[in-house]
Design an enzyme around this catalytic site. Sequence first.
Site, PDB file in Angstrom:
ATOM      1  N   ASP A 157       0.790 -10.552  -4.081  1.00  0.00           N
ATOM      2  CA  ASP A 157      -0.150  -9.502  -3.689  1.00  0.00           C
ATOM      3  C   ASP A 157      -1.451 -10.118  -3.160  1.00  0.00           C
ATOM      4  O   ASP A 157      -1.403 -11.043  -2.347  1.00  0.00           O
ATOM      5  CB  ASP A 157      -0.371  -8.559  -4.885  1.00  0.00           C
ATOM      6  N   TYR A 202     -10.162  -4.394  -0.887  1.00  0.00           N
ATOM      7  CA  TYR A 202      -9.526  -3.752   0.276  1.00  0.00           C
ATOM      8  C   TYR A 202     -10.564  -3.536   1.373  1.00  0.00           C
ATOM      9  O   TYR A 202     -10.300  -3.787   2.548  1.00  0.00           O
ATOM     10  CB  TYR A 202      -8.894  -2.414  -0.124  1.00  0.00           C
ATOM     11  N   HIS A 254       7.800  -6.126  -6.675  1.00  0.00           N
ATOM     12  CA  HIS A 254       6.514  -6.689  -6.282  1.00  0.00           C
ATOM     13  C   HIS A 254       5.840  -7.524  -7.380  1.00  0.00           C
ATOM     14  O   HIS A 254       5.095  -8.435  -7.087  1.00  0.00           O
ATOM     15  CB  HIS A 254       5.610  -5.528  -5.875  1.00  0.00           C
TER      16      HIS A 254
END
Length: 471
Positions: free
Chosen positions: A239, A382, A439
């Site tokens: 990630d 982000y 993930h």
Amino acid sequence: MGKVIFAAMLVDSLKNIALSLTLVQALVVLGLTYWLFLQPSPPIPTLDYDEWWGPETSRKVDRGVTPFNITFSDDMINDLKYRLKNHVPFSPPLDGVGFEYGFNTNILDEWVDYWAQKYPFKQKERFLNKFPQYKTNIQGLDIHFIRVKPQAKNKEIIPLLLLHGWPGSVREFYESIPFLTAVSDSRDFVLEVIVASLPGYGFSDPAVRPGLGPAQMAVVMRNLMHRLGHEKFYIQGGDWGSQVSHCMTVLFPTEILGSHINFGIVSTLKAMVAQYLISFYPTLFMDKNLVDRLEYNKGIFRELGYFHLQSTKPDTLGVSLNDSPVALLAYILEKSAAATDFDNIKFEDGGTRSWRFTKDQILDNLMIYWASNSITTSMRIYAESCSKAHNKLGMQRIKSIVPTWLVQAKNEIYFQPPLILNMKYKNLVNITILNEGGHFLAWEMPLTFSEDVLMAVDVFRKLKSSVEDEL
Ligand SMILES: *[C@@H]1O[C@H](CO)[C@@H](O)[C@H](O)[C@H]1NC(C)=O
Ligand SMILES: *[C@@H]1O[C@H](CO)[C@@H](O)[C@H](O)[C@H]1NC(C)=O
């Protein structure tokens, strides 16, 4: 006669058109190939390795490394239980839906009640403190990390930095740490693992001013390793951890000896174009057994709303998640369910009753966010990674020359074939293909994950010594 000449001329000009068309096509193919694969990387940007992210008022360098324990105070636990028990009634879901509209509130009480009444807070506090943890100040931020250094005679101790992502934490690695640090007769080395909380996550301080994106975090993490006496080391990331680790390999190619990633993604316009073109004749570019992963990729587009929200207005979203453990639970669990398997969306429980995680494992991770009040600051990465300034650095477009080993789990949220991965990872040593897992690989399949990491480090070491032999 005239007709015959006319017909001959027509055939001729058709031939010419055909010829010129193939020329144009050939030029297009050549141009595309150059643009996609042969254009040189942009230059490596210069970053300030001492950039200060803490308050200006406390601008003093402190090199101390202090032991740290996570504490769940009684006040915090009582307040949390109160909030869990006193939420307003949930809106019922639509008839017959799973998670298509988001977290299905039919199963929310099951989780909320467990957290409030059965989650063993004090026992879990001890569990979370089972590995030695520390804090040290890097560029104005207290950075939290776990450090496990095994004792082994006649074996080289090799440092490995592990980097988590969102909505994860250092908790993702707890099951893997014992496997990673095990001493084995079949290896001439043992791993010393450093598991760091990214800035703004868990018990690592957040920046006080804008600009701390993945590239700047790469500097912080490298400075952390230097603080611990490691000038050269290996890294592992999934990630955001894999984005930060890519930046580390770009900025410090002589310090990073090898990079293991379980989430390899090239997110450039070129990669998107190449991926699109490949999808017409996929079997030319990848194993036919992997073609269905291109179909699975489509699930990501349905799930990306959070990305837009967090990259534009993380602080607004953070107000509710920071105030309500129920909201935090629904938000993080829904994302975790999708990241584990996109098909989980079809089920009323979002797949959470049949997935590999226990409730305690999931709630441990939530506790790290709740106890540290860090959900808002965790989401800012982000926004920072999408800023103009960060984009200008061009980190995604710069190829890494560091030996890289990728493991591709079956349900990873995005699959790219080697041709595309090579656009970013120029020195891709190996790709492990798994037919299970998602993930959060270290967390879902700790043994498989750890064995893959150890195999990668072993191969990196052999590569390194053969390079040294040549010099
Ligand atoms: C952390 O907890 C352990 C075990 O309870 C204890 O031995 C240690 O002194 C604690 N460290 C700090 C810094 O509080
Ligand atoms: C690549 O990884 C696989 C396991 O995933 C292993 O069997 C193989 O030996 C590795 N190849 C190299 C060159 O290390």
